[in-house]
Design a protein around this motif. Structure first.
Motif, PDB file in Angstrom:
ATOM      1  N   GLU A 225      67.472  33.120 -25.613  1.00 40.44           N
ATOM      2  CA  GLU A 225      66.828  32.160 -26.267  1.00 40.44           C
ATOM      3  C   GLU A 225      66.075  30.849 -25.805  1.00 40.44           C
ATOM      4  OE1 GLU A 225      69.853  31.029 -29.029  1.00 40.44           O
ATOM      5  OE2 GLU A 225      69.632  33.029 -30.099  1.00 40.44           O
ATOM      6  N   LEU A 226      65.048  30.371 -25.807  1.00 41.04           N
ATOM      7  CA  LEU A 226      64.466  29.313 -25.237  1.00 41.04           C
ATOM      8  C   LEU A 226      65.325  28.121 -25.878  1.00 41.04           C
ATOM      9  CD1 LEU A 226      62.382  28.170 -23.395  1.00 41.04           C
ATOM     10  CD2 LEU A 226      60.824  27.974 -25.368  1.00 41.04           C
ATOM     11  N   ARG A 227      65.725  27.224 -24.955  1.00 41.93           N
ATOM     12  CA  ARG A 227      66.474  26.073 -25.283  1.00 41.93           C
ATOM     13  C   ARG A 227      65.324  24.662 -24.891  1.00 41.93           C
ATOM     14  NH1 ARG A 227      71.626  26.832 -26.862  1.00 41.93           N
ATOM     15  NH2 ARG A 227      71.571  28.346 -28.202  1.00 41.93           N
ATOM     16  N   ASP A 228      64.833  24.952 -23.695  1.00 42.60           N
ATOM     17  CA  ASP A 228      64.225  23.617 -23.290  1.00 42.60           C
ATOM     18  C   ASP A 228      62.860  24.095 -22.493  1.00 42.60           C
ATOM     19  OD1 ASP A 228      63.509  20.913 -22.969  1.00 42.60           O
ATOM     20  OD2 ASP A 228      65.161  20.585 -21.878  1.00 42.60           O
ATOM     21  N   ILE A 229      61.999  23.082 -22.103  1.00 46.05           N
ATOM     22  CA  ILE A 229      60.958  23.345 -21.307  1.00 46.05           C
ATOM     23  C   ILE A 229      60.487  22.012 -20.665  1.00 46.05           C
ATOM     24  CG2 ILE A 229      59.367  23.109 -23.043  1.00 46.05           C
ATOM     25  CD1 ILE A 229      57.427  24.862 -21.093  1.00 46.05           C
ATOM     26  N   GLU A 230      60.464  21.910 -19.375  1.00 49.75           N
ATOM     27  CA  GLU A 230      60.079  20.591 -18.612  1.00 49.75           C
ATOM     28  C   GLU A 230      58.906  20.940 -17.778  1.00 49.75           C
ATOM     29  OE1 GLU A 230      63.274  18.693 -16.735  1.00 49.75           O
ATOM     30  OE2 GLU A 230      64.793  19.208 -18.268  1.00 49.75           O
ATOM     31  N   GLU A 231      58.041  19.535 -17.822  1.00 50.42           N
ATOM     32  CA  GLU A 231      57.103  19.877 -16.654  1.00 50.42           C
ATOM     33  C   GLU A 231      57.363  18.543 -15.781  1.00 50.42           C
ATOM     34  OE1 GLU A 231      53.047  21.302 -18.727  1.00 50.42           O
ATOM     35  OE2 GLU A 231      53.770  19.604 -19.865  1.00 50.42           O
ATOM     36  N   PRO A 232      58.275  18.662 -14.664  1.00 50.75           N
ATOM     37  CA  PRO A 232      58.604  17.636 -13.773  1.00 50.75           C
ATOM     38  C   PRO A 232      57.260  16.870 -13.417  1.00 50.75           C
ATOM     39  CG  PRO A 232      59.531  19.734 -13.315  1.00 50.75           C
ATOM     40  CD  PRO A 232      58.581  20.014 -14.102  1.00 50.75           C
ATOM     41  N   SER A 233      57.506  15.547 -13.297  1.00 51.09           N
ATOM     42  CA  SER A 233      56.591  14.780 -12.571  1.00 51.09           C
ATOM     43  C   SER A 233      57.095  13.767 -11.603  1.00 51.09           C
ATOM     44  CB  SER A 233      56.020  13.595 -13.854  1.00 51.09           C
ATOM     45  OG  SER A 233      55.171  12.944 -13.361  1.00 51.09           O
ATOM     46  N   ILE A 234      56.273  13.039 -11.109  1.00 53.75           N
ATOM     47  CA  ILE A 234      56.930  11.883 -10.082  1.00 53.75           C
ATOM     48  C   ILE A 234      57.939  11.161 -10.659  1.00 53.75           C
ATOM     49  CG2 ILE A 234      54.815  12.261  -8.625  1.00 53.75           C
ATOM     50  CD1 ILE A 234      54.287   9.354  -9.622  1.00 53.75           C
ATOM     51  N   SER A 235      59.026  10.826  -9.610  1.00 50.53           N
ATOM     52  CA  SER A 235      60.206  10.004 -10.047  1.00 50.53           C
ATOM     53  C   SER A 235      59.728   8.397 -10.308  1.00 50.53           C
ATOM     54  CB  SER A 235      61.082  10.136  -9.065  1.00 50.53           C
ATOM     55  OG  SER A 235      60.799   9.594  -7.709  1.00 50.53           O
ATOM     56  N   ASP A 236      60.598   7.732 -10.813  1.00 47.93           N
ATOM     57  CA  ASP A 236      60.418   6.133 -11.037  1.00 47.93           C
ATOM     58  C   ASP A 236      60.277   5.745  -9.451  1.00 47.93           C
ATOM     59  OD1 ASP A 236      60.480   6.531 -13.582  1.00 47.93           O
ATOM     60  OD2 ASP A 236      62.338   6.020 -13.981  1.00 47.93           O
ATOM     61  N   GLU A 237      61.186   6.184  -8.632  1.00 53.25           N
ATOM     62  CA  GLU A 237      61.164   5.838  -7.201  1.00 53.25           C
ATOM     63  C   GLU A 237      59.776   5.713  -6.361  1.00 53.25           C
ATOM     64  OE1 GLU A 237      63.471   6.167  -2.998  1.00 53.25           O
ATOM     65  OE2 GLU A 237      64.064   7.467  -4.681  1.00 53.25           O
ATOM     66  N   ALA A 238      59.239   7.097  -6.744  1.00 55.65           N
ATOM     67  CA  ALA A 238      58.039   7.375  -5.945  1.00 55.65           C
ATOM     68  C   ALA A 238      56.853   6.447  -6.653  1.00 55.65           C
ATOM     69  CB  ALA A 238      57.412   8.874  -6.395  1.00 55.65           C
ATOM     70  N   ARG A 239      56.974   6.245  -7.869  1.00 55.87           N
ATOM     71  CA  ARG A 239      55.954   5.437  -8.763  1.00 55.87           C
ATOM     72  C   ARG A 239      55.942   4.026  -7.914  1.00 55.87           C
ATOM     73  NH1 ARG A 239      56.708   7.033 -15.038  1.00 55.87           N
ATOM     74  NH2 ARG A 239      56.704   9.244 -14.281  1.00 55.87           N
TER      75      ARG A 239
ATOM     76  N   ILE B 235      57.194   3.353  -4.995  1.00 57.85           N
ATOM     77  CA  ILE B 235      56.818   3.044  -3.585  1.00 57.85           C
ATOM     78  C   ILE B 235      55.511   3.742  -3.046  1.00 57.85           C
ATOM     79  CG2 ILE B 235      59.289   2.825  -2.934  1.00 57.85           C
ATOM     80  CD1 ILE B 235      59.313   5.681  -2.025  1.00 57.85           C
ATOM     81  N   TRP B 236      55.076   4.642  -3.915  1.00 61.06           N
ATOM     82  CA  TRP B 236      53.643   5.248  -3.348  1.00 61.06           C
ATOM     83  C   TRP B 236      52.710   4.344  -3.726  1.00 61.06           C
ATOM     84  CZ3 TRP B 236      53.999  10.802  -5.659  1.00 61.06           C
ATOM     85  CH2 TRP B 236      54.790  11.623  -4.702  1.00 61.06           C
ATOM     86  N   PRO B 237      51.550   4.480  -2.951  1.00 64.79           N
ATOM     87  CA  PRO B 237      50.389   3.604  -3.308  1.00 64.79           C
ATOM     88  C   PRO B 237      49.685   4.226  -4.629  1.00 64.79           C
ATOM     89  CG  PRO B 237      50.070   4.798  -1.286  1.00 64.79           C
ATOM     90  CD  PRO B 237      51.285   5.409  -1.732  1.00 64.79           C
ATOM     91  N   ALA B 238      49.011   3.143  -5.425  1.00 65.03           N
ATOM     92  CA  ALA B 238      48.567   3.313  -6.587  1.00 65.03           C
ATOM     93  C   ALA B 238      47.762   4.455  -6.774  1.00 65.03           C
ATOM     94  CB  ALA B 238      47.926   2.139  -7.165  1.00 65.03           C
TER      95      ALA B 238
END
Length: 177
Positions: free
Chosen positions: A136-150, A152-155
């Motif tokens: 049974e399907l319980r969840d689906i996620e599409e991982p994105s960049i972390s808050d930390e990456a947001r 420290i990474w350039p815009a």
């Protein structure tokens, strides 16, 4: 990976039993013997993924969890670089990934490993195979960049990472009854 695991085991003995076999046929594993199974970018490289999913469902205990990740795109994304001096937003460089609903196979290169056969299938193929195996399907996620990456990474890098999803994670459970 089997060879890497055996080499690691020689330097750091962890008393892990390693077997080389097909995920589509694992008769040496006990039925209902595992609390959880994780397939991290594995099913996309398995020709008979339906049989693999049936084996995973077989070895899971009732209430056991199955989590897998897969690439979101196809096997043939292409880098598109239009005229560099265009002011139009739609002319910016990017990845074109056509044919999502076309089931294909092809060789891919990953790091220093030899090229290997991989398969593109729409996500629904995996979901249907899991449901057909009694999961049974319980969840689906599409991982994105972390808050930390947001932070420290350039815009420009953050904007690029938000253009296309790279993977998805599906979480299933084997019903208790």
């Amino acid at each position: 990976f089997h060879e890497l695991a055996l080499a690691y085991q020689e330097h750091e003995p962890l008393r892990i039993e390693h077997r080389r076999a097909s995920i589509s046929s694992m008769p040496f594993l006990e039925s209902a013997g595992f609390d959880a199974v994780v397939a991290n970018y594995v099913l996309i490289d398995v020709p008979d993924f339906e049989a693999a999913i049936c084996e995973i469902a077989r070895v899971l205990k009732p209430g056991g969890r199955f989590v897998y990740t897969a690439m979101h795109g196809t096997l043939s994304p292409r880098w598109i670089a239009p005229a560099p001096d265009s002011p139009r937003h739609e002319d910016r460089a990017g990845i074109m990934d056509d044919g999502y609903f076309v089931r294909t196979a092809g060789y891919v290169q990953w790091g220093a490993f030899e090229p290997f056969l991989s398969f593109h299938r729409p996500m629904r193929d995996y979901v249907v195979a899991c449901k057909d195996a009694g999961l049974e399907l319980r969840d689906i996620e599409e991982p994105s960049i972390s808050d930390e990456a947001r932070r420290i990474w350039p815009a420009w890098k953050v904007r690029e990472e938000f253009r296309n999803p790279i993977s998805y994670v599906l979480k299933f459970v084997k019903p208790s009854s």
